[in-house]
Motif scaffolding. Structure first.
Motif, PDB file in Angstrom:
ATOM      1  N   CYS A 172      -9.053  41.967  -2.154  1.00 34.19           N
ATOM      2  CA  CYS A 172      -9.245  43.395  -1.943  1.00 34.19           C
ATOM      3  C   CYS A 172     -10.442  43.636  -1.045  1.00 34.19           C
ATOM      4  O   CYS A 172     -11.477  43.000  -1.203  1.00 34.19           O
ATOM      5  CB  CYS A 172      -9.479  44.056  -3.302  1.00 34.19           C
ATOM      6  N   LYS A 181     -11.470  46.912  -0.611  1.00 34.29           N
ATOM      7  CA  LYS A 181     -11.774  48.333  -0.806  1.00 34.29           C
ATOM      8  C   LYS A 181     -13.125  48.591  -1.460  1.00 34.29           C
ATOM      9  O   LYS A 181     -13.683  49.657  -1.340  1.00 34.29           O
ATOM     10  CB  LYS A 181     -10.644  48.984  -1.614  1.00 34.29           C
ATOM     11  N   CYS A 240     -14.404  49.301  -4.500  1.00 33.21           N
ATOM     12  CA  CYS A 240     -14.689  50.420  -5.398  1.00 33.21           C
ATOM     13  C   CYS A 240     -16.022  50.115  -6.089  1.00 33.21           C
ATOM     14  O   CYS A 240     -16.317  48.948  -6.396  1.00 33.21           O
ATOM     15  CB  CYS A 240     -13.578  50.573  -6.431  1.00 33.21           C
ATOM     16  N   GLN A 298      -3.392  42.658  -5.942  1.00 30.16           N
ATOM     17  CA  GLN A 298      -4.483  43.550  -6.361  1.00 30.16           C
ATOM     18  C   GLN A 298      -4.344  44.897  -5.663  1.00 30.16           C
ATOM     19  O   GLN A 298      -4.745  45.922  -6.173  1.00 30.16           O
ATOM     20  CB  GLN A 298      -5.837  42.943  -5.996  1.00 30.16           C
TER      21      GLN A 298
HETATM   22 FE1  SF4 Z   1      -9.981  46.769  -5.093  1.00 31.85          FE
HETATM   23 FE2  SF4 Z   1      -8.621  47.980  -7.090  1.00 31.85          FE
HETATM   24 FE3  SF4 Z   1     -10.995  46.831  -7.556  1.00 31.85          FE
HETATM   25 FE4  SF4 Z   1     -10.859  49.076  -6.120  1.00 31.85          FE
HETATM   26  S1  SF4 Z   1     -10.285  48.831  -8.304  1.00 31.85           S
HETATM   27  S2  SF4 Z   1     -12.084  47.254  -5.603  1.00 31.85           S
HETATM   28  S3  SF4 Z   1      -8.971  48.788  -5.014  1.00 31.85           S
HETATM   29  S4  SF4 Z   1      -9.127  45.793  -6.927  1.00 31.85           S
END
Ligand code: SF4
Ligand code: SAM
Length: 461
Positions: free
Chosen positions: A172, A174, A176, A216
């Motif tokens: 991932c 992203k 978060c 993921q």
């Molecule tokens: Fe990545 Fe999902 Fe974790 Fe956000 S919640 S960092 S999108 S794996």
């Protein structure tokens, strides 16, 4: 091994799996990798020549849980040693990836520590220990893809070989604020279409009827295909066109940011897509969504759901929620409650925010007090439970296509799976196992449904 003990030629393997479906898939693939070495699954760790603990790092006290389980496994190993039997203990998965060195320092009796990207090297690691003793740690992010090196005969993982997981995407990008995945699973990568197709064909040839594609960020999928790449709806279309005996397809876990219109439309156009979507939203407050770095607002999420329902009005929606992210006020929490009221979920997972070392949210001020998180979680879960009960009750009186997955617990009973992923129990002949049949739903339970076989209009049998 340094002691005068040896492995039996046919070796027992016991894998303990914690965490998400990706870990379930990885555990099955570790068993595949070890099969040529003579390892086959055994039910009890006491009978195992090798025990693998496949760990999850997503929420608190992950490492503590691992150490407490390792204490138990160490005792089993000591007892087996008295009988002259050797036992290899391995720790795999995200705790191994994140805390491998500390783990070996605190539990030096662990033989192998390996991350989610290196388990194709397990035979090599086992051979190294057999040759030289000591322990092995391998938590690289290797250049080679494990998928190119895993054995071809992937075994289905559950429900009498009729349903299977298939990993298509990993990692991932992203980031978060609250999440460890980008650090433990690495950057986002997609498997090429050909490799997925080959694995899906083998699974279906072995009897699998329903596949759940895993990642993921599964809907960020963009795998090599011919001269370009294929997106998730394209991959799903290829699977449908190429494998006629694949009857059902699901995917998990999606991110709202990657929920493109082509994927939404595929829920109308691709007949093997089940009317079910797990789409985590985490919070209904724009302020908290921003702090979480989710990259969308609550109204954008509502809009995705509106467009999904426009193409597939019966789609069952599930989600993940976190309560008590740093800075979350009563007002923010109320915005989450409002979003839940607006959407109406078929089921959902909800968690108290847990501070994960090394993630941006862990260092933020305004951490929410534990008792506040607990209260909010209870309130949210009560509403989600109400909605789950209402969804299950709404199916009573309908006739559903049920994939018959096996024998039930009561005499004469069969188990199946609804299009909405609910377990369904009904009486029937075991010869129906493996078929998709019509079942008249008569009883809602909290986590399942009851029903009767349905033959033709108006006739329940
Ligand atoms: Fe990545 Fe999902 Fe974790 Fe956000 S919640 S960092 S999108 S794996
Ligand atoms: N990639 C998915 C997404 O973006 O929604 C989620 C993957 S994560 C493995 C599964 C769920 O664990 C998340 O959706 C989130 O609700 C929960 N989770 C992750 N980190 C958490 C944390 N620090 N505290 C509480 N829950 C957490």
């Amino acid at each position: 091994m340094p002691e005068q003990i040896s492995f039996s030629p046919s070796r027992g393997l016991h894998i303990i799996t914690w965490g998400c479906q990706m870990n379930v898939y990885d555990s099955a693939r570790m068993a595949d990798v070890l099969r040529p070495l003579g390892y086959s699954p055994v039910d009890l760790p006491d009978n195992a020549d090798m025990i693998i603990l496949n760990t999850c790092h997503i929420r608190e006290r992950a490492a503590e849980k691992v150490f407490s389980e390792l204490g138990r496994l160490r005792q089993i190993r000591e007892a087996r040693k008295l009988e002259g039997k050797a036992t290899l203990i391995a720790v795999a998965g995200c705790v191994a990836q994140a805390e491998g060195k500390e783990l070996l320092a605190r539990a030096p009796y662990v033989d192998l520590v390996l991350g989610p990207q290196t388990y194709h090297r397990l035979p090599e690691m086992v051979a190294r220990i057999a040759r030289a003793g000591g322990n092995v740690i391998d938590t690289d992010f290797p250049v080679e893809s494990k998928f190119d090196l895993l054995p071809e005969e992937a075994a289905p993982q559950n429900e009498g070989n009729l349903t299977a997981f298939l990993t298509i995407q990993e990692g991932c990008d992203k980031f978060c604020s609250f999440c460890v995945v980008p650090y433990t699973r690495g950057a986002e990568t997609s498997r090429p279409v050909e490799s997925i197709l080959a694995e899906a064909e083998r699974l279906v040839a072995s009897g699998v009827k329903e596949i759940t594609l895993l990642g993921q960020n599964v809907n960020a999928y963009h795998g090599d295909w011919k001269d370009g790449t294929a997106s998730l709806p394209k991959l799903a279309a290829i699977l449908h066109e190429t494998i006629p005996d694949l009857k059902r397809l699901r995917y998990i876990t999606s991110h709202p940011r990657d929920m493109e219109q082509a994927l939404i439309d595929a829920h109308r156009d691709n007949p093997i897509f089940m009317p079910y979507l797990h789409l985590p939203v985490q919070s209904g407050s724009d302020k908290v969504l921003k702090a979480m770095n989710r990259g969308h607002t609550a109204d954008e999420y509502r809009d995705i759901i509106r467009r999904l329902r426009a193409v597939r009005s019966d789609i069952a929606l599930t989600s993940d929620f976190i309560v008590g992210h740093p800075g979350e006020t009563d007002e923010d929490f109320e915005a989450t409650m409002q979003l839940v009221r607006d959407i109406r979920f078929a089921s959902a997972y909800s968690f108290k925010y847990s501070q994960r070392p090394g993630t941006p949210a862990a260092g933020q001020p305004f951490q929410v007090a534990e008792d506040v998180k607990e209260k909010r979680l209870a309130v949210l879960q009560a509403l989600l439970r109400e909605q789950q009960d209402a969804f299950n009750a709404s199916l009573v009186g309908t006739v559903q296509d049920i994939l018959v997955t096996g024998i039930g617990r009561k005499p004469g009973q069969l188990n199946g799976r609804s299009p909405y992923l609910q377990p369904v129990h009904f009486d029937g002949d075991p010869s129906l196992i493996g078929q998709i049949i019509r079942v008249h739903i008569t009883a809602p339970f909290t986590n399942s449904l009851g029903g009767h076989l349905y033959e033709q209009e108006g006739t329940a049998v």
